[in-house]
Write a protein that holds these residues in place. Structure first.
Motif, PDB file in Angstrom:
ATOM      1  N   MET A   1       1.294  -1.271   0.156  1.00 30.84           N
ATOM      2  CA  MET A   1      -0.413   0.152   0.208  1.00 30.84           C
ATOM      3  C   MET A   1       0.753   1.366  -0.095  1.00 30.84           C
ATOM      4  O   MET A   1       1.777   1.757   0.822  1.00 30.84           O
ATOM      5  CB  MET A   1      -0.574   0.231   1.367  1.00 30.84           C
ATOM      6  N   GLN A   2       0.941   1.945  -1.016  1.00 33.35           N
ATOM      7  CA  GLN A   2       1.534   3.085  -1.275  1.00 33.35           C
ATOM      8  C   GLN A   2       0.963   4.563   0.030  1.00 33.35           C
ATOM      9  O   GLN A   2      -0.169   4.573  -0.386  1.00 33.35           O
ATOM     10  CB  GLN A   2       2.304   3.544  -2.468  1.00 33.35           C
ATOM     11  N   ARG A   3       1.984   4.876   0.750  1.00 33.49           N
ATOM     12  CA  ARG A   3       1.173   6.000   0.671  1.00 33.49           C
ATOM     13  C   ARG A   3       2.198   7.362   0.743  1.00 33.49           C
ATOM     14  O   ARG A   3       3.494   7.845  -0.080  1.00 33.49           O
ATOM     15  CB  ARG A   3       2.130   5.469   2.620  1.00 33.49           C
ATOM     16  N   GLN A   4       0.729   8.195   0.879  1.00 30.74           N
ATOM     17  CA  GLN A   4       1.799   9.592   0.128  1.00 30.74           C
ATOM     18  C   GLN A   4       1.306  11.220   1.688  1.00 30.74           C
ATOM     19  O   GLN A   4       0.366  10.796   2.355  1.00 30.74           O
ATOM     20  CB  GLN A   4       0.952  10.016  -0.619  1.00 30.74           C
ATOM     21  N   GLY A   5       2.581  11.099   2.473  1.00 35.01           N
ATOM     22  CA  GLY A   5       2.225  12.256   3.153  1.00 35.01           C
ATOM     23  C   GLY A   5       2.405  11.928   4.145  1.00 35.01           C
ATOM     24  O   GLY A   5       1.479  12.004   5.381  1.00 35.01           O
ATOM     25  N   ALA A  10      -8.501   8.466   0.156  1.00 40.36           N
ATOM     26  CA  ALA A  10      -9.555   8.021  -0.345  1.00 40.36           C
ATOM     27  C   ALA A  10      -9.302   6.613  -1.046  1.00 40.36           C
ATOM     28  O   ALA A  10     -10.744   5.770   0.186  1.00 40.36           O
ATOM     29  CB  ALA A  10     -10.400   8.610  -0.614  1.00 40.36           C
ATOM     30  N   GLU A  11      -9.233   6.551  -2.173  1.00 46.61           N
ATOM     31  CA  GLU A  11      -9.407   5.130  -2.634  1.00 46.61           C
ATOM     32  C   GLU A  11      -8.746   4.056  -1.547  1.00 46.61           C
ATOM     33  O   GLU A  11      -9.410   2.641  -1.591  1.00 46.61           O
ATOM     34  CB  GLU A  11      -8.691   5.161  -4.125  1.00 46.61           C
ATOM     35  N   GLN A  12      -7.584   4.166  -0.850  1.00 48.85           N
ATOM     36  CA  GLN A  12      -6.901   2.513  -0.415  1.00 48.85           C
ATOM     37  C   GLN A  12      -7.883   3.091   1.342  1.00 48.85           C
ATOM     38  O   GLN A  12      -8.115   1.549   1.545  1.00 48.85           O
ATOM     39  CB  GLN A  12      -5.104   3.520   0.124  1.00 48.85           C
ATOM     40  N   THR A  13      -8.462   3.542   1.359  1.00 49.69           N
ATOM     41  CA  THR A  13      -9.178   3.436   2.951  1.00 49.69           C
ATOM     42  C   THR A  13     -10.593   2.806   2.481  1.00 49.69           C
ATOM     43  O   THR A  13     -10.628   1.936   3.546  1.00 49.69           O
ATOM     44  CB  THR A  13      -9.350   5.260   3.375  1.00 49.69           C
ATOM     45  N   VAL A  14     -10.975   3.532   1.284  1.00 51.69           N
ATOM     46  CA  VAL A  14     -12.252   2.678   1.066  1.00 51.69           C
ATOM     47  C   VAL A  14     -12.004   0.988   0.582  1.00 51.69           C
ATOM     48  O   VAL A  14     -12.812   0.539   1.063  1.00 51.69           O
ATOM     49  CB  VAL A  14     -13.127   3.473  -0.691  1.00 51.69           C
TER      50      VAL A  14
END
Length: 53
Positions: A1-5, A10-14
């Motif tokens: 899972m790629q994280r930004q900052g 939102a897509e990853q959370t859903v």
């Protein structure tokens, strides 16, 4: 899972919520330190979580 900052998109959370039955997403209108920036919203979310257990 790629994280930004340090924040999930939102897509990853859903996707995470969809993969784990019984999971409920609660969105608060604040940044990372939500217990400081929105203590009432945080307390309400925790209270609702505990009441559903």
């Amino acid at each position: 899972m790629q994280r930004q900052g340090g924040v999930l998109s939102a897509e990853q959370t859903v996707q995470m919520v969809a993969r784990r039955p019984g999971t409920r997403l609660v969105e608060l209108g604040t940044e990372h330190f939500l217990y400081t920036n929105d203590p009432v919203g945080f307390a309400d979310a925790v209270r609702d979580f505990l009441a559903s257990a």
